[in-house]
Design an enzyme around this catalytic site. Structure first.
Site, PDB file in Angstrom:
ATOM      1  N   TRP A 196       0.845  -1.203   0.000  1.00  0.00           N
ATOM      2  CA  TRP A 196       0.000   0.000   0.000  1.00  0.00           C
ATOM      3  C   TRP A 196       0.885   1.260   0.000  1.00  0.00           C
ATOM      4  O   TRP A 196       1.914   1.297   0.684  1.00  0.00           O
ATOM      5  CB  TRP A 196      -0.918  -0.012   1.237  1.00  0.00           C
ATOM      6  CG  TRP A 196      -1.848   1.168   1.276  1.00  0.00           C
ATOM      7  CD1 TRP A 196      -2.791   1.494   0.352  1.00  0.00           C
ATOM      8  CD2 TRP A 196      -1.894   2.186   2.274  1.00  0.00           C
ATOM      9  NE1 TRP A 196      -3.440   2.640   0.714  1.00  0.00           N
ATOM     10  CE2 TRP A 196      -2.908   3.105   1.899  1.00  0.00           C
ATOM     11  CE3 TRP A 196      -1.184   2.413   3.454  1.00  0.00           C
ATOM     12  CZ2 TRP A 196      -3.231   4.222   2.649  1.00  0.00           C
ATOM     13  CZ3 TRP A 196      -1.512   3.537   4.205  1.00  0.00           C
ATOM     14  CH2 TRP A 196      -2.528   4.428   3.811  1.00  0.00           C
ATOM     15  N   ARG A 440      -9.516  -3.349   7.696  1.00  0.00           N
ATOM     16  CA  ARG A 440     -10.191  -2.040   7.613  1.00  0.00           C
ATOM     17  C   ARG A 440     -11.634  -2.180   8.125  1.00  0.00           C
ATOM     18  O   ARG A 440     -12.554  -1.636   7.533  1.00  0.00           O
ATOM     19  CB  ARG A 440     -10.167  -1.489   6.192  1.00  0.00           C
ATOM     20  CG  ARG A 440     -10.194   0.024   6.164  1.00  0.00           C
ATOM     21  CD  ARG A 440     -10.422   0.602   4.788  1.00  0.00           C
ATOM     22  NE  ARG A 440     -10.452   2.054   4.844  1.00  0.00           N
ATOM     23  CZ  ARG A 440     -10.998   2.834   3.928  1.00  0.00           C
ATOM     24  NH1 ARG A 440     -11.541   2.317   2.844  1.00  0.00           N
ATOM     25  NH2 ARG A 440     -10.980   4.136   4.068  1.00  0.00           N
ATOM     26  N   LYS A 473     -15.973   5.112  -9.606  1.00  0.00           N
ATOM     27  CA  LYS A 473     -14.706   4.632  -9.048  1.00  0.00           C
ATOM     28  C   LYS A 473     -15.050   3.362  -8.266  1.00  0.00           C
ATOM     29  O   LYS A 473     -15.761   3.419  -7.271  1.00  0.00           O
ATOM     30  CB  LYS A 473     -14.102   5.694  -8.129  1.00  0.00           C
ATOM     31  CG  LYS A 473     -12.814   5.247  -7.454  1.00  0.00           C
ATOM     32  CD  LYS A 473     -12.196   6.416  -6.687  1.00  0.00           C
ATOM     33  CE  LYS A 473     -11.011   6.010  -5.836  1.00  0.00           C
ATOM     34  NZ  LYS A 473     -10.535   7.097  -4.983  1.00  0.00           N
ATOM     35  N   TRP A 474     -14.548   2.231  -8.725  1.00  0.00           N
ATOM     36  CA  TRP A 474     -14.883   0.922  -8.130  1.00  0.00           C
ATOM     37  C   TRP A 474     -13.728   0.503  -7.233  1.00  0.00           C
ATOM     38  O   TRP A 474     -12.701   0.033  -7.693  1.00  0.00           O
ATOM     39  CB  TRP A 474     -15.093  -0.103  -9.240  1.00  0.00           C
ATOM     40  CG  TRP A 474     -15.545  -1.451  -8.777  1.00  0.00           C
ATOM     41  CD1 TRP A 474     -14.799  -2.383  -8.106  1.00  0.00           C
ATOM     42  CD2 TRP A 474     -16.837  -2.042  -8.963  1.00  0.00           C
ATOM     43  NE1 TRP A 474     -15.537  -3.508  -7.862  1.00  0.00           N
ATOM     44  CE2 TRP A 474     -16.801  -3.334  -8.382  1.00  0.00           C
ATOM     45  CE3 TRP A 474     -18.014  -1.607  -9.568  1.00  0.00           C
ATOM     46  CZ2 TRP A 474     -17.900  -4.181  -8.398  1.00  0.00           C
ATOM     47  CZ3 TRP A 474     -19.097  -2.465  -9.577  1.00  0.00           C
ATOM     48  CH2 TRP A 474     -19.040  -3.728  -8.991  1.00  0.00           C
ATOM     49  N   ASP A 475     -13.937   0.696  -5.939  1.00  0.00           N
ATOM     50  CA  ASP A 475     -12.854   0.463  -4.980  1.00  0.00           C
ATOM     51  C   ASP A 475     -12.974  -0.938  -4.379  1.00  0.00           C
ATOM     52  O   ASP A 475     -14.029  -1.585  -4.434  1.00  0.00           O
ATOM     53  CB  ASP A 475     -12.987   1.525  -3.870  1.00  0.00           C
ATOM     54  CG  ASP A 475     -11.692   1.767  -3.129  1.00  0.00           C
ATOM     55  OD1 ASP A 475     -10.714   1.044  -3.363  1.00  0.00           O
ATOM     56  OD2 ASP A 475     -11.663   2.690  -2.276  1.00  0.00           O
ATOM     57  N   MET A 476     -11.904  -1.418  -3.779  1.00  0.00           N
ATOM     58  CA  MET A 476     -11.897  -2.717  -3.085  1.00  0.00           C
ATOM     59  C   MET A 476     -10.736  -2.617  -2.098  1.00  0.00           C
ATOM     60  O   MET A 476      -9.628  -2.324  -2.499  1.00  0.00           O
ATOM     61  CB  MET A 476     -11.671  -3.830  -4.096  1.00  0.00           C
ATOM     62  CG  MET A 476     -11.914  -5.218  -3.580  1.00  0.00           C
ATOM     63  SD  MET A 476     -10.621  -5.803  -2.505  1.00  0.00           S
ATOM     64  CE  MET A 476      -9.211  -5.808  -3.594  1.00  0.00           C
ATOM     65  N   ASN A 477     -11.031  -2.806  -0.809  1.00  0.00           N
ATOM     66  CA  ASN A 477     -10.027  -2.405   0.172  1.00  0.00           C
ATOM     67  C   ASN A 477      -9.535  -3.468   1.133  1.00  0.00           C
ATOM     68  O   ASN A 477      -9.076  -3.136   2.224  1.00  0.00           O
ATOM     69  CB  ASN A 477     -10.559  -1.213   0.981  1.00  0.00           C
ATOM     70  CG  ASN A 477     -10.462   0.078   0.193  1.00  0.00           C
ATOM     71  OD1 ASN A 477      -9.378   0.445  -0.239  1.00  0.00           O
ATOM     72  ND2 ASN A 477     -11.577   0.736  -0.040  1.00  0.00           N
ATOM     73  N   ASP A 542      -2.614   5.216  -3.600  1.00  0.00           N
ATOM     74  CA  ASP A 542      -3.083   6.226  -2.653  1.00  0.00           C
ATOM     75  C   ASP A 542      -1.961   7.199  -2.331  1.00  0.00           C
ATOM     76  O   ASP A 542      -2.175   8.183  -1.617  1.00  0.00           O
ATOM     77  CB  ASP A 542      -3.571   5.562  -1.360  1.00  0.00           C
ATOM     78  CG  ASP A 542      -5.003   5.067  -1.501  1.00  0.00           C
ATOM     79  OD1 ASP A 542      -5.628   5.345  -2.535  1.00  0.00           O
ATOM     80  OD2 ASP A 542      -5.491   4.403  -0.573  1.00  0.00           O
TER      81      ASP A 542
HETATM   82  C1  DGJ Z   1      -9.087   3.622  -0.904  1.00  0.00           C
HETATM   83  C2  DGJ Z   1      -8.892   4.385  -2.174  1.00  0.00           C
HETATM   84  O1  DGJ Z   1      -7.682   4.026  -2.763  1.00  0.00           O
HETATM   85  C3  DGJ Z   1      -8.955   5.874  -1.869  1.00  0.00           C
HETATM   86  O2  DGJ Z   1      -8.697   6.619  -3.015  1.00  0.00           O
HETATM   87  C4  DGJ Z   1     -10.313   6.202  -1.300  1.00  0.00           C
HETATM   88  O3  DGJ Z   1     -11.291   5.975  -2.260  1.00  0.00           O
HETATM   89  C5  DGJ Z   1     -10.560   5.360  -0.068  1.00  0.00           C
HETATM   90  N1  DGJ Z   1     -10.368   3.972  -0.320  1.00  0.00           N
HETATM   91  C6  DGJ Z   1     -11.947   5.583   0.445  1.00  0.00           C
HETATM   92  O4  DGJ Z   1     -12.256   4.750   1.480  1.00  0.00           O
END
Ligand code: DGJ
Length: 778
Positions: A196, A440, A473-477, A542
């Site tokens: 990250w 998270r 914007k399709w996020d995945m965390n 990020d």
């Molecule tokens: C992770 C993304 O990479 C960020 O740009 C942002 O959208 C955050 N998640 C939001 O929780």
């Protein structure tokens, strides 16, 4: 073009050839992969590796047919274990009767129009497809070797399909997409590793006897090791020498194995990671592996890079986005995080418009109880406290302001503290009778379940339909843990998740072809050709720091074109590094891709605002070249300095970025050089002029003042409001041959004295952008 004559297969693209033949034993022998060649009467002997005697301790494959041939000492197009090849092999099978022993011999072939895979992304517009069928007649198992040929891109996409025609169930324990055997040439391996806020770090190592692997076991392609890698002759450089690049059109666990034997044979293979992989094939079932991408160039790293870039733009991303200019974005995440209300967003959008933004993106926090990252994921009801007029109301206001509207989703995530989880706890990935581990504060939705896929498709669709949304914007965390299984083997979970994901993405992008989708996974934790087959661009990291992005984007460009690289200017000091970098550098880096902002303009110093206005005008004028031009990295002869170039298709316009890491005292002379300009064309060259805050000169300000002033005092602060030091100016006319060959010697870098309008005050993390345009006679 694919040709088969006698027992020889020849695949030619514009610049490369790929050759293999069928041996009298039935094995498929690899002969050549490299610069384009011709064969006399399809005679393979001059090319083929000789095996005139069996090396000591060899296992002979079939003594009755050839008493010298051991699988261990030849180049094979497809190999399998337990018949004398002791290297890694791409496929491992098992059934009740034969255990692990299978024996595949050539059966026949087909040259046809390319057919797409079922449920997996397939690169589009291939010239043709070659399928070579191998069979184990005893076990009644077929292996298909597929080759999609992309002549102009100089790419061959390969995959392997396993078909069980036998009565007995067949367990697939390993199913990579290809194997490539080469004769060693003192090769070097380049991989892209990271984590990250630090993706795509180039790691370069010599390939010695032994085995090297890169892999992901996170459930996704991951930032740990991107599936892209490159193998080059040690002597190859940016512009010459043999370079092979490899990638995978897949977003799940992957593995690449690179093995050099004592006998000087190099084996390369890659595909789905066999980690916790076990797939059951009943009679007449087939297992299709994802496509892998192979290219070669004798024009060094830049040559192989251009092949991958052209291939991705022309054959991977959805065709409607190839060449379509990407909008300048303002995203609220680094500005507001979760703390926003409609009026704050509208005023941010209005300000951003003045600085050239064309699309406002509302990031995380607009739904459910999502006021921090502990709650709300999985829910889709709008938070009316923040957005009293709903998404529709906000979207209307943004559109009224003359901008497009984009929205963030994280559909794969679910917080235990969400209405969705409370209603469907079984929709999250978790193992029976165990507490799942959070990341998270969230879990992942179980995309192997069709009802979960449909829930996501339904909710995202209804929002896109109602709120007039132009971009997603399709996020995945998070990474996968606590894997589960349903009515299939646990070893099928990881792959089935990705198939579920692809079904969702495929459905949505087909339903909303006008919506620009951007992939994201905490930045670049899923930057791969699988995602790019649906979404034409990805949030790269990020980390928007004006220096870290130099490394991250340089690594990314090795495998991925600039049109896929989303890059934003954020504030300084950066949130990820707390490092201060000049606004021009942040701009110059973000311009090489899909540009956006992520800050409050009202909080910018005046000078930075002026620089934004000047720079955005440059970006918009040359946006097509920054996004779709040919990209070259230029030799800077230093790790402390990088040069990037983009060139228009007609070669009449080019932009060159020079990026300092740390300033050197008495820095060496610097050239402005290029690749690919028209030698006989006269060009106008100019630098994008910068301005420097007088406070950057610290106590040296006293060299300009009649009396001593405190560099941190009120007077200098006041002066800085009205006075800046103009940056260096540079303009000239020159033929392309000069820029391409010697390069222009530009003015020296500031080194403690001698400030005038020619001297380049670069400083740490400083940069310059040069514009080169074909000269037009009036
Ligand atoms: C992770 C993304 O990479 C960020 O740009 C942002 O959208 C955050 N998640 C939001 O929780």
């Amino acid at each position: 073009m694919v040709k088969k004559e006698k027992d020889v297969f020849l695949i030619n693209t514009n610049d490369l050839s790929y050759v293999f033949h069928i041996d009298k034993t039935g094995l498929v022998i690899h002969d050549y992969f490299g610069k384009k060649i011709d064969l006399v009467d399809f005679d393979i002997k001059p090319l083929s590796l000789k095996h005139d005697f069996a090396k000591g301790t060899s296992v002979i494959y079939d003594e009755k047919i050839d008493n010298q041939l051991s699988m261990d000492h030849v180049l094979l197009e497809f190999s399998f274990p337990h018949k004398g090849d002791f290297r890694s092999t791409p496929v491992l099978l098992k059934n009740e009767k034969f255990g692990y022993v299978f024996d595949f011999k050539y059966r026949d072939f087909e040259i046809r129009e390319a057919k797409p895979l079922e449920g997996l992304p397939t690169p589009h517009d291939a010239n043709e497809e070659l399928v070579v069928f191998l069979e184990d007649k005893v076990a009644q198992v077929v292996v298909e070797l597929h080759y999609l040929v992309f002549e102009e891109a100089n790419v061959i996409a390969r995959n392997i399909v396993i078909v069980n025609n036998g009565e007995l169930p067949l367990t697939v324990l390993k199913a990579l997409s290809y194997q490539l055997d080469l004769v060693n040439k003192e090769f070097e391996l380049t991989t892209l590793s990271g984590g990250w806020v630090s993706e795509m770090n180039q790691q370069i190592q010599d390939i010695k006897e032994g085995k090297y692997s890169i892999e992901s076991k996170t459930g996704f392609s991951s930032a740990r090791f991107n599936p892209f890698f490159m193998i080059k002759e040690k002597r190859a450089n940016l512009d010459s020498g043999d370079v092979y690049s490899f990638n995978l059109i897949y977003s799940g666990n992957h593995l690449a194995e690179i093995e050099l034997t004592h006998y000087g044979l190099l084996r390369v293979e890659a595909g789905i990671n066999p980690f916790c992989f076990e797939y059951l094939l009943n009679k007449e079932e087939r297992f299709e592996t994802p496509y892998a991408v192979l290219t070669y160039s004798n024009k060094g790293i830049n040559g192989a890079r251009l092949n991958m870039h052209h291939f991705t733009n022309n054959h991977v991303i959805p065709s409607q986005w190839n060449g379509t200019l990407r909008p300048v974005v303002i995203n609220n995440w680094e500005a507001t995080a979760f703390k926003f209300k409609e009026n704050k967003l509208v005023s941010l959008a209005k300000d951003a418009k003045k600085f050239g933004a064309e699309l406002f993106v509302l990031d995380d926090g607009w739904f459910g109880q999502r006021n921090n990252d502990f709650a709300g994921l999985g829910d889709y009801n709008v938070n009316k406290k923040k957005l009293p007029h709903g998404l529709e109301g906000l979207s209307k206001k943004i559109h009224k302001n003359g901008m497009k509207f984009g929205l963030w989703f994280e559909p794969e995530g679910i917080n235990p503290d969400s209405d969705c989880y409370r209603a469907h706890p079984d929709w999250a990935i978790k193992c029976v009778e165990r507490e799942p581990s959070l990341s998270r504060h969230e879990l992942l939705m179980d995309l192997t379940k069709i009802e979960v896929q449909d829930y996501i498709i339904g909710n995202v669709s209804s929002i896109l339909e109602k709120a007039n949304i132009d971009y997603v914007k399709w996020d995945m965390n998070r990474n996968v843990s606590d894997i589960t299984f349903g009515n299939y083997l646990p070893g099928e979970f990881y792959h089935r998740y990705i198939l579920g994901l692809y079904r969702i993405l495929d459905t949505l992008v087909k339903k909303f072809p006008q919506v620009l989708f951007e992939g994201c996974a905490s930045g670049g934790n899923r930057f791969d050709l699988g995602v790019l087959s649906y979404f034409p661009q990805i949030w790269t990291s990020d980390d928007t720091d004006g220096h870290e992005r130099l490394t991250i984007q340089s690594g990314t460009y090795l495998g991925y074109p600039l049109s896929t690289v989303s890059a934003h200017v954020s504030c300084s000091p950066s949130q990820s590094m707390l490092r201060k970098t000049p606004i021009d550098t942040r701009f110059n880096l973000a311009m090489f891709g899909d540009f956006g902002y992520e800050l409050f303009f009202s909080e910018l110093p005046k000078l930075d605002k002026r620089r934004c206005l000047a720079n955005i005008a440059v970006y918009k004028k040359y946006r097509e070249i920054f996004q779709f031009g040919d990209f070259y990295e230029l030799d800077s002869h230093s790790d402390n300095f990088k040069k990037w170039q983009v060139l228009s298709k007609d070669r009449k316009t080019s932009l060159v970025g020079h990026f300092n890491v740390l300033q050197k005292s008495n820095a060496p002379e610097c050239h402005l050089d290029t690749k690919g300009l028209l030698d006989n064309q006269k060009y106008d060259v100019e630098v994008v002029k910068q301005e420097i805050d007088i406070r950057e000169f610290g106590s040296l300000i006293n060299a300009l003042t009649p009396f001593h002033v405190n560099p941190n005092g009120w007077l200098v602060r006041l002066l800085a409001k009205f006075k800046t030091i103009p940056g260096d100016d540079y303009k000239c006319q020159v033929y392309g041959s000069v820029l391409n060959n010697s390069g222009l010697v530009i003015h020296p870098e500031w080194s403690g004295n001698g400030l005038n309008d020619k001297v380049r005050v670069m400083r740490d993390f400083g940069s310059r952008l040069y514009i080169i345009n074909a000269h037009e006679e009036n």
